[in-house]
Motif scaffolding. Structure first.
Motif, PDB file in Angstrom:
ATOM      1  N   THR A 261      44.303  -6.420  71.536  1.00  0.00           N
ATOM      2  CA  THR A 261      43.901  -5.772  70.210  1.00  0.00           C
ATOM      3  C   THR A 261      45.084  -6.416  69.287  1.00  0.00           C
ATOM      4  OG1 THR A 261      45.443  -3.881  70.287  1.00  0.00           O
ATOM      5  CG2 THR A 261      43.083  -3.578  70.936  1.00  0.00           C
TER       6      THR A 261
ATOM      7  N   GLU B 255      41.004   0.782  60.695  1.00  0.00           N
ATOM      8  CA  GLU B 255      40.883   1.582  61.555  1.00  0.00           C
ATOM      9  C   GLU B 255      42.168   2.182  62.187  1.00  0.00           C
ATOM     10  OE1 GLU B 255      39.622  -1.458  61.657  1.00  0.00           O
ATOM     11  OE2 GLU B 255      37.383  -1.262  61.041  1.00  0.00           O
TER      12      GLU B 255
ATOM     13  N   SER C 209      48.238  -5.725  73.252  1.00  0.00           N
ATOM     14  CA  SER C 209      47.371  -4.500  72.560  1.00  0.00           C
ATOM     15  C   SER C 209      48.803  -3.652  72.059  1.00  0.00           C
ATOM     16  CB  SER C 209      46.661  -3.746  73.582  1.00  0.00           C
ATOM     17  OG  SER C 209      45.704  -4.547  74.072  1.00  0.00           O
TER      18      SER C 209
ATOM     19  N   HIS D 249      36.806   6.573  59.298  1.00  0.00           N
ATOM     20  CA  HIS D 249      38.139   6.186  59.823  1.00  0.00           C
ATOM     21  C   HIS D 249      39.290   7.294  59.631  1.00  0.00           C
ATOM     22  CE1 HIS D 249      36.273   2.915  61.949  1.00  0.00           C
ATOM     23  NE2 HIS D 249      35.739   2.495  60.766  1.00  0.00           N
TER      24      HIS D 249
ATOM     25  N   ARG E  51      47.184   2.863  71.693  1.00  0.00           N
ATOM     26  CA  ARG E  51      46.504   3.931  70.924  1.00  0.00           C
ATOM     27  C   ARG E  51      46.122   5.113  71.891  1.00  0.00           C
ATOM     28  NH1 ARG E  51      41.655   1.905  69.793  1.00  0.00           N
ATOM     29  NH2 ARG E  51      41.871  -0.030  71.200  1.00  0.00           N
TER      30      ARG E  51
ATOM     31  N   PRO F  50      42.734   6.903  72.185  1.00  0.00           N
ATOM     32  CA  PRO F  50      41.347   7.026  71.855  1.00  0.00           C
ATOM     33  C   PRO F  50      40.790   8.148  72.264  1.00  0.00           C
ATOM     34  CG  PRO F  50      41.598   4.895  73.217  1.00  0.00           C
ATOM     35  CD  PRO F  50      42.860   5.618  72.929  1.00  0.00           C
TER      36      PRO F  50
ATOM     37  N   GLY G  11      45.865   6.352  66.672  1.00  0.00           N
ATOM     38  CA  GLY G  11      45.829   4.997  66.458  1.00  0.00           C
ATOM     39  C   GLY G  11      47.250   4.259  66.597  1.00  0.00           C
TER      40      GLY G  11
ATOM     41  N   VAL H 183      44.361   0.450  63.924  1.00  0.00           N
ATOM     42  CA  VAL H 183      44.572   0.026  65.279  1.00  0.00           C
ATOM     43  C   VAL H 183      45.933  -0.701  65.295  1.00  0.00           C
ATOM     44  CG1 VAL H 183      43.641  -1.881  66.943  1.00  0.00           C
ATOM     45  CG2 VAL H 183      41.958  -0.212  65.754  1.00  0.00           C
TER      46      VAL H 183
ATOM     47  N   SER I  16      48.841   0.418  58.443  1.00  0.00           N
ATOM     48  CA  SER I  16      47.989  -0.334  59.214  1.00  0.00           C
ATOM     49  C   SER I  16      47.379  -1.684  58.747  1.00  0.00           C
ATOM     50  CB  SER I  16      46.799   0.765  59.708  1.00  0.00           C
ATOM     51  OG  SER I  16      45.672  -0.052  60.664  1.00  0.00           O
TER      52      SER I  16
END
Length: 672
Positions: A363, A258, A369, A196, A372, A374, A240, A260, A254
């Motif tokens: 998330t 990860e 959420s 990550h 992000r 991705p 992220g 997220v 964070s």
């Protein structure tokens, strides 16, 4: 009815001005009041964008019964850690020594001599998870003070003596060389998260200073492993939830490994440091993502943190009011699929959910959420529409005090990003912030004030990081603008570092020799969220010495790097900026003088080439032949009537070059 905090300049202290707690600011008068009343002092330390500080304030400091008990049995002192980092550092060291951990809000009980005897951080209003309630703690401390005061005084005295006996016996052995720098790289590789990016586990913080070291190490040695760690970490952070995919800019950290879900507060210092990292990554790789993130982060700082006076505010809160009227963490930033469809329509809403990783289950919390990225780059039109819709939400509160050190970091970042990407407006914003620091924070004897707000300077003296980071900003601005006055101002500040902050064998203190005496004079060479004052000073001293040839400043820089030789191979994550400075020393650093007539296109091309060179810590002087703005320009003339660049390193100078590609080769450590 307001308490004594009503006349303070700190937004954090002002948030507590209407508490029923009879708060005092940190002052001799507060401790004298405790002595006269025969009661202990409750010291509460926090900062305005601290989520749990707000929680404890609401639960306990706004509660009338708790406040009444507190006022009867204690003198309550409230400190903004960003205004008084020295007070924070001294008592945080005590908290960590006593409990094995620390954090904010910090809650410490002191005698009237400011000696600590009981410690904690957040205390809930009711007992929970094995943690005593705040009221229980107050009652326990009050009982101990009443019934066992001699024992309390003995404990406080021992803690204070133990703190005072701590010393740093790690300096004086010279700066690190290639062997120590290679060992630091290996140690970082062992802690690197291959899956990550970044280092260690959760919570995961952006490792800005370590990334600067790795970029410089790659530039000096050609290490592909060092560059790969930077590239992968920067991409993971930028894709992220740590990065604001709509407005640019980074959150504090964070909560997961990860990247997220972030802790949503946005700090000036993180964004200044990361803006510079991404610009330096682009300088090495040409990465389009790095370019975009550097520019968006610079634009975020200007758009959302710039104040009316031309400086930059400290932070945006994590909390804001959501659609139902509740104040919750991250409310301004998170989305549900339904909210996306409301703004974009069904088809575009579904596409945005896919692009930004917004799921039905969410998330984050309550089905929402964090955006992000991705997959591929976002659709610019989708992003614009979502950003405009988000502008209609209730914004997080802003801590609008100007902190000298963090503005110095912002000046350096904006000046460089403006130069790299042909954004003269960013260079102007950097210059305006530097002007504010000189005009408001710097007095006639070059002493720096730590903070200001609304054009009014704060009462607290600057600490080492203020002098070092402001000097760093001025040096970067000098190199970009060709205005030697910024080099001169940096010299004033760094002379004071040598005169007032230096100890034996190259050690540095966080406060000046004549600063307010605390129970211990704070001294810490390790990085936290920002470069330590110690290693930031080493970097600025080294750059200034390269500009001027000053042996005193170079000697001070080399002496300060002794601690990096000791700590770098063992704990590189916590002394990254010191390692970055050591890379500059290992490479020289190189000194570049570009001379050319005003407005000459050839001179501008050479100047840009010099600024874009990745040689660690290289300094650049730019001006007309015969100019006296920079010492490096003395006796440097045109070549065949045209612009020329002169490169020196380690007291040896090369022949002048007139073509950008020749200059690029001169400044490439890997090409030697």
């Amino acid at each position: 009815m307001s308490n004594r905090l009503a006349h303070e300049t700190s937004p954090y202290l002002l948030q507590h001005a209407d508490n029923p707690v009879d708060w005092w600011p940190w002052s001799p008068e507060a401790f004298e009041a405790a002595r006269e009343r025969g009661v202990p002092v409750l010291l509460s330390v926090g900062y305005s964008s601290c989520h749990w500080c707000h929680v404890m304030a609401h639960e306990s400091f706004e509660d009338d019964d708790t406040a009444a008990y507190l006022n009867e049995h204690f003198v309550a002192v409230k400190v903004d850690r960003e205004e008084r980092p020295d007070v924070d550092a001294v008592y945080m060291e005590a908290v960590q020594a006593a409990t094995g951990h620390g954090g904010w809000p910090m809650t410490v009980f002191l005698t009237a001599d400011a000696e600590p005897f009981y410690f904690g951080t957040y205390f809930p209003p009711e007992p929970r998870h094995g943690i005593a309630s705040f009221r229980q703690v107050l009652e326990g401390v009050a009982a101990a003070w009443s019934d066992r005061r001699e024992e309390v005084a003995e404990v406080a005295g021992k803690i204070t003596r133990d703190l005072g006996a701590r010393s740093l016996a790690v300096a004086g052995d010279g700066p690190p060389g290639g062997e120590e720098l290679a060992q630091a790289l290996l140690a970082l590789a062992r802690e690197y998260d291959e899956g990550h990016g970044g280092f260690g586990g959760a919570p995961k913080f952006p490792p800005s200073m370590v990334l600067e070291f790795l970029l410089r190490h790659h530039a000096r040695t050609g290490s592909e492993g060092a560059l790969q760690m930077v590239t992968d970490t920067c991409e993971a952070m930028a894709r992220g939830g740590l990065y604001d995919q709509l407005g640019g800019g980074f959150a504090r950290y964070s909560v997961d490994r990860e990247w997220v879900v972030p802790h949503f507060e946005k700090m000036l210092y993180d964004n200044a440091l990361l803006c510079r990292v991404y610009a330096h990554l682009w300088r090495v790789t040409g990465s389009g993502l790095a370019r975009r993130v550097a520019l968006e982060t610079a634009d975020f700082m200007v758009r959302e943190l710039r104040t009316a006076e031309g400086g930059f505010a400290s932070a945006l809160d994590a909390d804001s009011v959501d659609a139902s009227g509740r104040t919750t963490e991250g409310a301004f930033y998170v989305w549900t699929p339904e909210q996306l469809r409301e703004v974009l329509g069904d088809a575009d809403g579904r596409r945005a959910a896919e692009v930004y990783g917004v799921t039905e289950s969410g998330t984050f919390e309550e089905g929402s959420s964090v955006l992000r990225l991705p997959g591929d780059e976002a659709d610019g039109e989708l992003r614009r529409r979502l950003f405009e819709a988000r502008e209609g939400r209730v914004r997080p509160e802003r801590d609008d005090k100007i902190v000298a050190a963090w503005n110095g970091l912002a000046v350096a970042a904006l000046a460089e990003v403006g130069a790299y990407f042909d954004r003269p407006d960013l260079i102007e914003r950097a210059t305006e912030a530097a002007d504010l620091l000189v005009r408001l924070h710097l007095d006639d004897s070059a002493r720096l004030a730590r903070t200001s707000r609304d054009g009014t300077v704060g009462p607290n003296a600057g600490v080492l990081e203020d002098y070092a980071d402001v000097a760093e900003g001025f040096l970067a601005l000098a190199g970009v603008t060709g205005e030697g006055v910024w080099l001169e101002f940096a010299g004033f500040l760094l002379d004071l570092v040598i005169d007032r902050f230096t100890g034996e064998n190259g050690t540095l203190y966080d406060t000046a020799h004549d600063a307010e005496r605390l129970i211990r004079r704070p001294q810490d060479p390790t990085d936290n969220a920002t470069p330590s004052g110690w290693t930031a000073a080493a970097g600025a001293l080294l750059s200034y010495a390269a500009h001027t040839g000053s042996e005193a400043h170079r000697t001070a820089a080399e002496g300060a790097l002794g601690v990096v030789k000791a700590l770098g191979p063992k704990a590189p994550r916590f002394i990254g900026w010191g390692l970055a400075v050591a890379e500059a020393l290992a490479d020289g650093p190189r000194e570049v003088a570009v001379v050319g007539a005003e407005g000459d296109a050839g001179a501008r091309a050479l100047h840009r080439t010099a600024l874009l060179a990745p040689a660690p810590g290289a300094v650049v002087a730019f001006g007309a032949p015969g100019g006296d703005e920079f010492p490096l320009l003395r006796d440097r003339g045109l070549v065949d009537g045209g612009a020329a660049a002169y490169v020196c390193r380690g007291f040896v100078c090369r022949l002048p070059v007139t073509a950008p590609d020749r200059l690029r080769a001169e400044l490439d450590p890997a090409g030697e």
